[in-house]
Design an enzyme around this catalytic site. Structure first.
Site, short mmCIF file in Angstrom:
data_model
loop_
_atom_site.label_atom_id
_atom_site.label_comp_id
_atom_site.label_asym_id
_atom_site.label_seq_id
_atom_site.Cartn_x
_atom_site.Cartn_y
_atom_site.Cartn_z
CG HIS A 76 0.74 1.79 -7.32
ND1 HIS A 76 1.35 0.87 -8.17
CD2 HIS A 76 -0.57 1.82 -7.68
CE1 HIS A 76 0.44 0.40 -9.01
NE2 HIS A 76 -0.73 0.94 -8.73
CB SER A 77 0.35 -1.98 -5.84
OG SER A 77 -0.08 -3.30 -6.03
#
Length: 225
Positions: A76-77
């Site tokens: 994520h991210s």
């Protein structure tokens, strides 16, 4: 059954993935939610030496210690920077890649290089608040468990050999279209034209695990052959 290795974004620990972890385990898969060095419950290890390479080694060490040879990396991210480095270093251990509103860097890029001007300013403000060593809260809606994040991890440029691009495994990208001022539009546009990738757009913000837990789980499972 597959082995999922979950890599969180900046300022977050493996706890961020709890709903996904529970769902994957309920489906019979092995799951390792990672907390990277210097963050969350590993914050006591935060030093000036912690950089992107440190975080790549965190996950490589896990794969080796747990003898994982069929890892589906979910990132994520910021975690996408780490996942790309891991997959490039140990392609023989990777069975799938899931990037959840995440960086998909090319050789020589850092997270700071990739983000747009809005996020460059936020990084600079967060770094100033962190004394030039750490990044401090980037958004008021952050989970209260979020901690500081080692700044060098976002500035160090990744070195990729091309092995990650040569991997013949499922590649899934989840685009959160309601992420305000998202820095990932160029990444999404690039991946949509790449036949190696499947891009899904979700009508949610950046916190996918909170806003779309069932969809996240369903799409993560599509990376399992």
């Amino acid at each position: 059954m597959a082995t999922f290795v979950l890599i969180p974004g900046a300022l977050h620990g493996g706890w961020w993935y709890r709903p996904l972890t529970e769902g994957l385990r309920a489906a019979g898969h092995e799951v390792y939610p990672v907390t990277l060095t210097g963050v969350s419950e590993r914050g006591h290890l935060n030093t000036l030496a912690v950089d992107l390479e440190t975080h790549i080694q965190d996950v490589l060490g896990l794969l080796e210690a747990e003898q994982v040879t069929d890892a589906v990396l979910v990132s994520h991210s910021y975690g996408g920077m780490v996942a790309s480095g891991v997959a490039d270093r140990a392609p023989e251990r990777i069975a799938g890649l899931v990037y959840a509103d995440a960086f998909v860097p090319r050789d020589g890029e850092s997270a700071y290089d990739i983000v747009n001007d809005v996020w460059k300013q936020r990084y600079l403000a967060g770094a100033a608040a962190g004394g030039g060593r750490n990044l401090v809260g980037l958004h008021p809606a952050l989970d209260p468990r979020a901690t500081v994040h080692p700044l060098a991890t976002l500035l160090q440029r990744i070195r990729l050999t091309g092995a990650v691009d040569a991997l013949d495994v499922p590649r899934v990208y989840l685009h959160a279209e309601r992420f305000e001022d998202t820095p990932f539009l160029d990444t999404v546009a690039r991946l949509r034209t790449d036949p190696a990738w499947t891009v899904h757009t979700l009508p949610v913000g950046h916190d996918l695990v909170r806003e779309a837990p069932e969809e996240f789980l369903k799409l993560a499972l599509t990376a399992v052959d």
